[in-house]
Enzyme design. Structure first.
Site, short mmCIF file in Angstrom:
data_model
loop_
_atom_site.label_atom_id
_atom_site.label_comp_id
_atom_site.label_asym_id
_atom_site.label_seq_id
_atom_site.Cartn_x
_atom_site.Cartn_y
_atom_site.Cartn_z
N GLU A 64 -1.52 -4.38 14.65
CA GLU A 64 -2.16 -3.99 13.40
C GLU A 64 -3.63 -4.42 13.42
O GLU A 64 -4.53 -3.66 13.09
CB GLU A 64 -1.41 -4.61 12.21
CG GLU A 64 -2.00 -4.28 10.85
CD GLU A 64 -1.30 -4.99 9.70
OE1 GLU A 64 -0.25 -5.63 9.92
OE2 GLU A 64 -1.82 -4.92 8.57
N SER A 80 0.84 -1.20 0.00
CA SER A 80 0.00 0.00 0.00
C SER A 80 0.87 1.25 0.00
O SER A 80 1.78 1.37 0.82
CB SER A 80 -0.90 0.03 1.23
OG SER A 80 -1.78 -1.07 1.22
N ASN A 85 -9.56 -12.96 7.46
CA ASN A 85 -10.44 -13.39 8.55
C ASN A 85 -10.42 -14.90 8.74
O ASN A 85 -10.60 -15.38 9.87
CB ASN A 85 -11.86 -12.87 8.30
CG ASN A 85 -11.95 -11.38 8.58
OD1 ASN A 85 -10.94 -10.68 8.61
ND2 ASN A 85 -13.16 -10.89 8.80
C1 LIG Z 1 -6.03 -3.57 -0.15
C2 LIG Z 1 -4.89 -4.38 0.36
C3 LIG Z 1 -3.82 -3.74 0.96
C4 LIG Z 1 -2.73 -4.48 1.39
N1 LIG Z 1 -1.64 -3.81 1.90
C5 LIG Z 1 -0.52 -4.53 2.20
C6 LIG Z 1 0.68 -3.86 2.58
O1 LIG Z 1 0.75 -2.64 2.65
N2 LIG Z 1 1.78 -4.61 2.84
C7 LIG Z 1 1.77 -5.98 2.78
O2 LIG Z 1 2.79 -6.60 3.04
N3 LIG Z 1 0.63 -6.64 2.42
C8 LIG Z 1 -0.49 -5.95 2.12
N4 LIG Z 1 -1.63 -6.62 1.72
C9 LIG Z 1 -1.56 -8.08 1.52
C10 LIG Z 1 -2.42 -8.90 2.46
O3 LIG Z 1 -1.83 -8.98 3.71
C11 LIG Z 1 -2.61 -10.28 1.81
O4 LIG Z 1 -3.45 -10.09 0.71
C12 LIG Z 1 -3.21 -11.28 2.75
O5 LIG Z 1 -2.26 -11.69 3.68
C13 LIG Z 1 -3.74 -12.53 2.02
O6 LIG Z 1 -2.76 -13.09 1.21
P1 LIG Z 1 -3.06 -13.44 -0.31
O7 LIG Z 1 -3.60 -12.26 -0.94
O8 LIG Z 1 -1.83 -14.04 -0.89
O9 LIG Z 1 -4.21 -14.52 -0.27
P2 LIG Z 1 -4.04 -16.09 0.03
O10 LIG Z 1 -3.17 -16.28 1.18
O11 LIG Z 1 -3.70 -16.77 -1.24
O12 LIG Z 1 -5.49 -16.47 0.46
C14 LIG Z 1 -6.54 -16.73 -0.46
C15 LIG Z 1 -7.75 -17.19 0.33
O13 LIG Z 1 -7.44 -18.39 1.02
C16 LIG Z 1 -7.74 -18.26 2.39
N5 LIG Z 1 -6.84 -19.05 3.20
C17 LIG Z 1 -5.49 -19.05 3.17
N6 LIG Z 1 -5.01 -19.89 4.07
C18 LIG Z 1 -6.06 -20.45 4.71
C19 LIG Z 1 -6.20 -21.41 5.74
N7 LIG Z 1 -5.15 -21.99 6.32
N8 LIG Z 1 -7.46 -21.76 6.14
C20 LIG Z 1 -8.54 -21.19 5.55
N9 LIG Z 1 -8.46 -20.29 4.56
C21 LIG Z 1 -7.23 -19.93 4.15
C22 LIG Z 1 -7.58 -16.78 2.66
O14 LIG Z 1 -8.27 -16.40 3.81
C23 LIG Z 1 -8.16 -16.18 1.41
O15 LIG Z 1 -9.54 -16.14 1.49
C24 LIG Z 1 -2.73 -5.89 1.28
C25 LIG Z 1 -3.82 -6.53 0.70
C26 LIG Z 1 -4.89 -5.80 0.24
C27 LIG Z 1 -6.03 -6.52 -0.39
#
Ligand SMILES: Cc1cc2nc3c(=O)[nH]c(=O)nc-3n(C[C@H](O)[C@H](O)[C@H](O)COP(=O)(O)OP(=O)(O)OC[C@H]3O[C@@H](n4cnc5c(N)ncnc54)[C@H](O)[C@@H]3O)c2cc1C
Lengths: 393, 378
Positions: A243, A160, A378
């Site tokens: 956070e 972000s 979540n």
């Molecule tokens: C608007 C926005 C701002 C952000 N800003 C930052 C930032 O400034 N810096 C930064 O470092 N990151 C940032 N993020 C990243 C954010 O932290 C990640 O998107 C988040 O951790 C989820 O990772 P992913 O997108 O790879 O999804 P994934 O990890 O691939 O997850 C995909 C889906 O699978 C589910 N899932 C994964 N593991 C499990 C499990 N064990 N059990 C059940 N369900 C599961 C998740 O809940 C999700 O619904 C941002 C994200 C967004 C959308």
């Protein structure tokens, strides 16, 4: 068991209220809403808070914090929300600042804390990677020691406001042996270092706040490492819980819900206000009642925190419920806007449809989908509660 | 009991589905949406050549003579492809009103051009305050000589910028909210006193606010009997609502398929995220949401075709489910895609935004649930 404000609290409340009235002007609001002037205005606003001594609400006084009681913090955030004012940008003041004063050395504290406090330095958070989201510890961006510098290679994503940032705090891999959590280090990297490239990512609200940040042979002094090598995960984990606590956004949800209720007094079909429709009232009160409880959940967590505890699994509860409520309020505002809730704003954020809030409602709703994903999704929070609180699995 | 499509309907479905597969990938679709009018004139010609623009019109004007099932079949496939061309605005709303309310002369004069793809039309009915009440019309049409003078403001007119001809709902008598007294007028979009302001909705479509400032039209501009337009408006809106629900079903199917596929390939913690039971059950829920919506769509279309007494109650129920389950499917699609789901680059958000737009067209879930309750329990 007592939640009455003392006489001093009431004086404080009046002072905060007056401060927002005097300083959070319509002109400032307009400049914040305009993307072209957002960054500069946000910095100006934070400098105003800094001059007042109110910018670092959660920090200990010795580092420039307010040293407020929980009640004062509660009053401050409630008054800020009622004024409709934005919170400070979290990356410096709420994220890396506390890590630096808790785990950094004296030199790092002197070097970085002043720029965070006076908002001269804009920070961003470089944790997530394309392959490491929920499974953050599997991150691959690597930092190899070369003399008194690390050489960093890899890519961060979803960063972000990286396009505005002067500094990025990063989790990097310094060791491939043992458990994956154990080979991670916490680095502070100057965004002007050669080899850093920022690529924009446009989100579904039509805006650019996210980025991919590439690192190609980026040289970072070892002096920019927080704490010990390979121990970065421990520092980051402490921060993640903080956070989550701040993501709950209880005060903002209260303000936003009150605003939706006001809108529902004037909007409606066939000459009847929506707010007088029993079915709509049920939708509103379903949210409001949950929010009333969450307000006290937050107070309970904060009270436990100030009596010495670190935010634990309760912060996950706050995050889940808080973001669910935020999304429910956003959805309700869209519902009140009706078809006008689909209006796209023009480039500078304006709306020519003639509708007063439809395009804002849309933008908040679309970007709001992220609240249940970032800060640890979540689903991941539920996994934490089921393991750490319920002892399941 | 038979839920099969006829051979003709299967051909129609395959025709739309093939077009989407061959000519309407997501990148192409985005170019179409980004263009000046938000759709492609050459695609529109193709639609005419393939006969889709004729589907709902009677054979007497050169139409296909299709029924609600035929329209449903087309719209479901268009939903899958997120087709942006103004099929709803020009064919279903504009054409539908002419078919239902127009005289034989008007039908013969106007519909062949719609079918041939040569006319773009729009229906200007909504005003800033009207929300979902079709009778909330304050735009007035005063008698003037042989004709009328129109004054008022319309908002969110679908296809309002591209339309050459507008159908305008205006009051010839009665007060705001009265069912009686609403008339429909054919108005040249280039006529003096017509001012259009275009803007986009989140699904990419270009809509218009249109001001009518003393616009004069002749007596022949009246579509249907003066003051008696509401039943025809309602009938057309019902047809369009059903069509939009079919489109929503196509979108839901695509979103579910995309999400399940993503869950099978996206790896976290060394496994596909689809292996987490928490997500599996939610994808089962969205699968059931889709199936339930499809059943309600079929229930509604069957009752409409049979002109059964419960047809409008079914239609309200259908719109309620499209709102409820559309939201669920859209929410889960974004959530399960994680950060990817928030990107404009991925098609998921675009499908969700169209689904959200459909939810608010001609009454959202809350509106239709209230109508359902009135019809059922009062
Ligand atoms: C608007 C926005 C701002 C952000 N800003 C930052 C930032 O400034 N810096 C930064 O470092 N990151 C940032 N993020 C990243 C954010 O932290 C990640 O998107 C988040 O951790 C989820 O990772 P992913 O997108 O790879 O999804 P994934 O990890 O691939 O997850 C995909 C889906 O699978 C589910 N899932 C994964 N593991 C499990 C499990 N064990 N059990 C059940 N369900 C599961 C998740 O809940 C999700 O619904 C941002 C994200 C967004 C959308």
């Amino acid at each position: 068991m007592d939640t009455q404000f003392s006489a001093e609290d009431l004086v404080f409340q009046a002072e905060v209220r007056q401060f927002y009235k005097d300083n959070y002007t319509a002109e400032l609001q307009a400049k914040l809403a305009n993307l072209d002037t957002y960054k500069q205005t946000q910095i100006e606003w934070q400098k105003l808070l800094f001059d007042k001594g109110w910018v670092a609400t959660g920090w200990p006084q010795e580092y420039g914090g307010t040293g407020w009681t929980d009640t004062q913090k509660f009053i401050f955030s409630t008054e800020r929300s009622s004024a409709g004012a934005p919170d400070v940008v979290p990356f410096g003041l709420k994220m890396v600042g506390p890590v630096i004063y808790a785990f950094g050395n004296d030199e790092q504290k002197q070097r970085f804390l002043p720029g965070i406090l006076n908002s001269d330095d804009w920070w961003c958070q470089g944790y997530s990677e394309p392959g490491a989201g929920s499974d953050l510890a599997s991150l691959k961006t690597k930092a190899e020691l070369d003399g008194d510098e690390y050489v960093v290679n890899g890519a961060k994503i979803w960063t972000s406001y990286a396009q505005y940032a002067d500094w990025i705090f990063c989790l990097v891999r310094t060791n491939n042996e043992g458990k994956k959590q154990q080979g991670i280090s916490f680095l502070l990297i100057d965004m002007n270092t050669p080899g850093i490239k920022v690529n924009p990512i446009v989100t579904i609200d039509g805006h650019h706040s996210l980025n991919e940040v590439e690192f190609n042979d980026v040289r970072v002094p070892v002096a920019n490492r927080i704490g010990e090598q390979d121990k970065g995960w421990t520092y980051a984990k402490a921060l993640l819980a903080h956070e989550r606590t701040s993501i709950a956004g209880v005060a903002d949800s209260k303000k936003n819900l009150a605003q939706v209720i006001e809108l529902a007094r004037t909007e409606g079909g066939s000459g009847r206000s929506l707010i007088n429709d029993p079915a709509f009232q049920k939708q509103v009160s379903d949210i409001e009642i949950d929010l009333m409880a969450l307000e006290f959940t937050e107070l309970r967590v904060l009270a436990a925190l100030s009596s010495g505890g670190a935010p634990g699994p309760e912060s996950s509860l706050l995050k889940i419920k808080g973001t669910e409520i935020q999304q429910a309020v956003q959805e309700l505002r869209m519902q009140v806007a009706g078809t006008f809730g689909g209006v796209l704003s023009d480039e500078s954020g304006g709306d020519i449809s003639g509708h007063e809030f439809g395009s804002d409602a849309r933008r908040a709703y679309m970007y709001g989908r992220a609240t249940t994903i970032y800060g640890g999704s979540n689903e991941v929070q539920k996994n934490i509660i089921s393991k750490a609180v319920l002892g399941l699995g | 009991m038979n839920f099969d499509f006829s051979e003709e309907q299967n051909m129609l479905r395959d025709s739309v589905s093939r077009f989407v597969m061959d000519n309407y990938d997501f990148a192409t679709r985005n170019e179409v949406v980004a263009s000046e009018l938000g759709y492609s004139a050459s695609n529109w010609n193709t639609f005419a050549e393939l006969g889709w623009l004729s589907v709902p019109f009677s054979e007497s004007v050169g139409g296909f003579g299709g029924n609600a099932v035929d329209t449903m079949v087309v719209m479901e496939q268009m939903g899958k492809g997120l087709v942006a061309e103004p099929f709803v605005g020009t064919v279903l709303l504009f054409g539908g009103l002419i078919e239902k309310a127009g005289s034989a002369d008007q039908r013969e004069a106007l519909l062949p051009d719609v079918i041939a793809g040569e006319t773009q039309g729009a229906f200007a009915y909504l005003e800033r305050q009207s929300r979902y009440d079709l009778a909330d019309v304050t735009t007035r049409a005063e008698s003037a000589g042989d004709g009328y003078t129109l004054t008022g403001s319309k908002a969110l007119v679908f296809n309002g910028m591209a339309a050459q001809t507008l159908i305008v709902a205006a009051r010839t008598s009665g007060e705001q909210y009265d069912s009686d007294g609403i008339s429909l007028f054919l108005v040249d979009a280039a006529a003096g006193g017509v001012t259009r302001t275009g803007y986009r909705l989140m699904d990419g479509q270009l809509v218009a606010n249109i001001e009518f400032d003393g616009v004069t039209v002749g007596a022949d501009a009246l579509l249907g009997a003066a003051g008696e337009a509401l039943p025809a408006m309602q009938a057309v809106v019902d047809d369009v609502t059903l069509a939009l629900c079919a489109e929503a079903l196509g979108i839901m199917e695509t979103l579910n398929a995309t999400t399940v596929e993503y869950a099978k390939t996206r790896q976290q913690f060394g496994v596909a995220i689809g292996s987490f039971q928490a997500l599996q059950h939610r994808m089962v829920d969205t699968f059931m949401a889709y199936e339930q919506t499809k059943s309600m769509l079929y229930r509604t279309v069957c009752s409409l075709e049979a002109e059964a007494d419960d047809a409008s109650r079914n239609l309200h129920a259908l719109k309620v489910l499209v709102a409820r389950y559309g939201k669920q499917v859209g929410d889960e699609a974004i959530q399960i895609h994680g950060g990817m789901g928030l990107t404009d680059e991925l098609d998921v958000g675009h499908y969700v935004k169209r689904l959200m737009t459909i939810n608010t067209l001609f009454g959202d879930g809350a509106f239709h649930q209230a109508r359902f309750n009135e019809l059922t329990y009062n």
